[in-house]
Design an enzyme around this catalytic site. Sequence first.
Site, short mmCIF file in Angstrom:
data_model
loop_
_atom_site.label_atom_id
_atom_site.label_comp_id
_atom_site.label_asym_id
_atom_site.label_seq_id
_atom_site.Cartn_x
_atom_site.Cartn_y
_atom_site.Cartn_z
CB CYS A 299 -1.01 0.07 1.07
SG CYS A 299 -1.67 1.51 1.62
CB CYS A 302 0.86 1.39 4.15
SG CYS A 302 -0.89 0.92 4.19
#
Length: 719
Positions: A299, A302
């Site tokens: 991600c 993230c």
Amino acid sequence: MRLLISPTLLLLFTLAFSIAAPPPREAELANVEEDVLGHKLAVADEPALDGSTTFNGMSVPPMKELNGDNFEEEAKEGYWFVKHYSPYCPHCAAIQPMWQTLYEFYYTSKPVSTLSTADHAVSLNSFHGYYNFHFGSLNCVQWGTACHDHDVDAYPSFILYKNGQEIKRFLGVKTMETLGKFIEATLDSIKPGSRPVKMILPKPGAASSEDTEVGSASKSQILADETPADITNMEGKTKTSQATSTRSTVEATRILKEVKPTATHNPHGKSVSLTQESFQKLVTQTHEPWFIKFYAPWCHHCQAMAPNWAQMAREMEGLLNIGEVNCEVEKRLCKEVHVRAYPTIHFFRGGERVEYGGLRGLGDLVTYAKKAMDIGSGVPYVDAVTFKKMEEAEEVIFLYFYDRATTEEDFAALERLTLSLIGHAKLVKTDSAILAERFKIHTWPRLLVVRDDRPSYYNALAPKDLRDYRQVLNWMQSVWLPIVPELTVQNAQEITQGRYVVLGILNRENADEFLLDKRELKNAALEWMDKELQLFRLEREEMRDSKQLRIEEAEDRDDQRALRNAKQMRITISESDRQQIGFAWVDGIFWERWLRTTYGIDIKNDRERNKRYWDTTISGAPIVPSRTSILETLTKLTQDPTKITPKYTTNKVEQIFFRAKGATRSHPYSSSVVFFMGIIIALYWGRRRMRRSRKGSGGFFNLDAEKGVFGNGGLGKTD
């Protein structure tokens, strides 16, 4: 100034968690000795042949082993603290000495100090006689159906019953101290003020409590109650209030004490990587606070947040536990937490949690984490002086009033609210007589919110209404914003949902003008609230008068049917039924580009825009930050929004769609009729068009085999 409308969506999550539970205690055979005459004598510090034991020099009968077939009958009277166990459970066997010692300690205790030598088993001053509180065990191997009916899915499980019905379960780490605090809180709710301020429990397996007297607190309590009167005689009312608040603090601490974590939070200043097993052990099965992110390695969001998360963990060293879960590895755990996007951040305390919905910058994360730390010690107690100082620093404060009759269940329900209030408002409790007089409190417990020195009360018909977590939280969410909050990305939808909003565009750079405009905006909001409250009360009074008039007319006509119907009329009007008006301000310098380009509120996701706004009064003059200008415009708009021509932040096509959507919401039945009529007209028009097109094409050819194409029969010539 702008008036805006925007819906919002609030998602609440709950987390289910499992608990653990305790085993039976096999009766030990008593060692028996013989005297010189051959008589058998039981050794004093060993169990007797009938299963009884000795504690503090008193004989203690064996703990009650409950029969699963008639459990409700055996536990139908009083309170029963029952251990559900399996004889084959090693945890149950390990906890048995502690459970037996707790039972012996409380059985031999005297609620009130006395020199009476009456039979302890039948004396009203016995533990069972005074509290009607009993200990028991239920073998879940022998009585599996009963344990299944009580939803026991782990051993050992401790459940508190009242008159045969479950009222509470013990959750958390099972130690002598935690179980003792659970029992003490229950006993104090049964007999308020009867328990000591500090309880010293024996060690598991001990034969005595080392001269600890449970009832010794009654004398100290009397001394605490007498102290304020003495101080009053010497130094007057000022000292009285100080002594009363001191006593209240002691009582509040006694009534509900949080289990203090013994380990240091986040000792290394790092984010701990958690697995399914470590998550259960460190997070859900303890009462320690955790700030945890759920992420996926691939991600991009993230990865971008990772440096801020690591730095936040370093800054919270020794203050708050920080953790992270890799959802690519721990898929089952992330599914249980209902993770639907990455990264998802939750704050946990025991089995409860709340999702973090703020920005992911370092300052935002640290600010939220510091606010979350405050709830670790529970709902704080305040006196009149402390509350006054808090009002100067906080815009919104929830204040919970309690007295000596407030039960442990009431406080437990109050503690549940703290998680949802993180980052929104402060929640405190008090039993101060000064604050009760100031806010005109005559019944306890009572909950109110104070915003700009204006109290708003939660309407609870009975104490049980304050234990309705969802209902209380819904009310809190409706009032936890300041009267005039600053509009930000996080609270934009919450401020604008389903209401007109007076939005003041202010300039921070000019401090004097900024404070003056903000004060004027707040005064306008307060004046509008007073006006709306008066209109609401007047409308409700008119409805009550109308109902009374119908009753009197029915009585005059002796019409029993009409009388019943009139009496059954309910006054269902509420403040939420009226058009809601909100007030807010925004920093015009910081949001200059946004205000200049598109007047949308949800900047981050761009999902919803406020398409319609007003920036002029009914006379066409610009709305200025004054009460007269604001209130006159609001009055006209709430009566009929079309009186002042609105402006739009959308193009013509979007405006047509927006107007059609608004008309459908305002007149759903009429809109349905118009919609179906439009479909019928369209079908009829389309059918007529098809018929015309067929006639205009010259008809059709008859391809008959005898007459040919032109009706002459074949291709030959005819005369």
